[in-house]
Design an enzyme around this catalytic site. Structure first.
Site, short mmCIF file in Angstrom:
data_model
loop_
_atom_site.label_atom_id
_atom_site.label_comp_id
_atom_site.label_asym_id
_atom_site.label_seq_id
_atom_site.Cartn_x
_atom_site.Cartn_y
_atom_site.Cartn_z
N PHE A 1 0.94 -1.18 0.06
CA PHE A 1 0.10 -0.12 0.10
C PHE A 1 0.88 1.27 0.13
CE2 PHE A 1 0.68 -0.88 4.58
CZ PHE A 1 0.90 0.55 5.00
N CYS A 2 0.34 2.48 -0.28
CA CYS A 2 0.97 3.54 -0.39
C CYS A 2 -0.16 4.74 -0.27
CB CYS A 2 1.65 3.70 -1.67
SG CYS A 2 0.62 3.55 -3.19
N THR A 3 0.28 5.90 -0.52
CA THR A 3 -0.91 7.16 -0.28
C THR A 3 -1.96 6.74 -1.52
OG1 THR A 3 1.12 8.48 0.15
CG2 THR A 3 -1.03 9.65 -0.43
#
Length: 248
Positions: free
Chosen positions: A180-182
């Site tokens: 996951f990331c922004t």
């Protein structure tokens, strides 16, 4: 009220300069501010402005078949978080420098926010496998918040991720890994690279942290999500940590 948007699309762009010029002209016409990166692999946008103007800009952009399915994430602020409009042409819309992680050649499987929330509640995926959430963001961003129990890495830039992940490979072998990331762009490349590197148990979180906040709230998440503008970070209700008048 200012509408803030984050969007990206991996798609072949034959002439990045022409697209960049068109985006700049339309954004200026609609008095939008923010940053846009254009590359042969696609487009990455962070734009803010009045609701009507934001709507008109994205209506123009999505009239192009290449961007018709682009997902746009929205949040609100009282003030404009960007000082100016910047449109740049780059080798990549998110720098990773890996030939084995091109989203133009395919896409890693994804998990929706709603399904991930259920997995977090159960402590495992639907097949009973243990769950590892892999934060692909920089240490500076992680300091503001991340998912509970996530694997975080001491990296300063995205290109450092492969080396930093190497010591953890053995521990991930029997788990379902959700990167996951922004907003989804980094975890999309990270998941592809991990698959190409022999990990067949990797998923990406659809829409990233902001998509998770938007769809299911903050369950399982601790803190805020760092953003690269003057809002600094957003809480699970997508409210900014800083919402100041730049002109004051």
């Amino acid at each position: 009220m200012i509408i803030n948007t984050a969007a990206y699309q991996f798609v072949t762009i034959q002439d990045p300069q022409t697209l960049a010029d068109g985006v700049r002209a339309q954004a200026e016409q609609h008095a939008l501010k923010g940053s846009v990166l254009v590359a042969e692999e696609g487009i990455n946008l962070f734009l803010a402005g009045a609701a009507e103007q934001i709507g008109a800009f994205y209506a123009w952009l999505q009239a192009d078949a290449r961007f018709a399915q682009m997902r746009i994430k929205y949040s609100e602020s009282a003030h404009q978080p960007f000082a100016r409009l910047k449109v740049k042409i780059k080798p990549e819309i998110i720098s990773f420098r890996r030939d084995d992680a091109s989203p133009l050649q395919g896409r890693a499987p994804s998990v929706t926010p709603a399904v991930l929330r259920e997995w977090l509640r159960n402590g495992q995926d639907d097949r009973g496998r243990p769950l590892v959430l892999l934060d692909t963001r920089n240490a500076q961003e992680v300091a503001y918040g991340t998912f509970q129990g996530a694997l975080t890495l001491p990296i300063d830039k995205f290109t450092d991720l492969p080396g930093a992940l190497e010591p953890h490979r053995g521990a991930l072998a029997d788990a379902t890994v959700v990167s996951f990331c922004t907003g989804g762009i980094r975890c999309e490349k990270a998941a592809l690279w991990m698959q190409a590197d022999g990990m067949d148990n990797v998923l990406q979180l659809e829409g990233g942290i902001l998509g998770y906040f938007e769809e299911v709230g903050g369950e399982g998440y601790e803190g805020r999500c760092f953003v690269f503008d003057e809002r600094v970070a957003l809480d699970p209700e997508l409210k900014p940590l800083v919402d100041a008048d730049r002109t004051a």
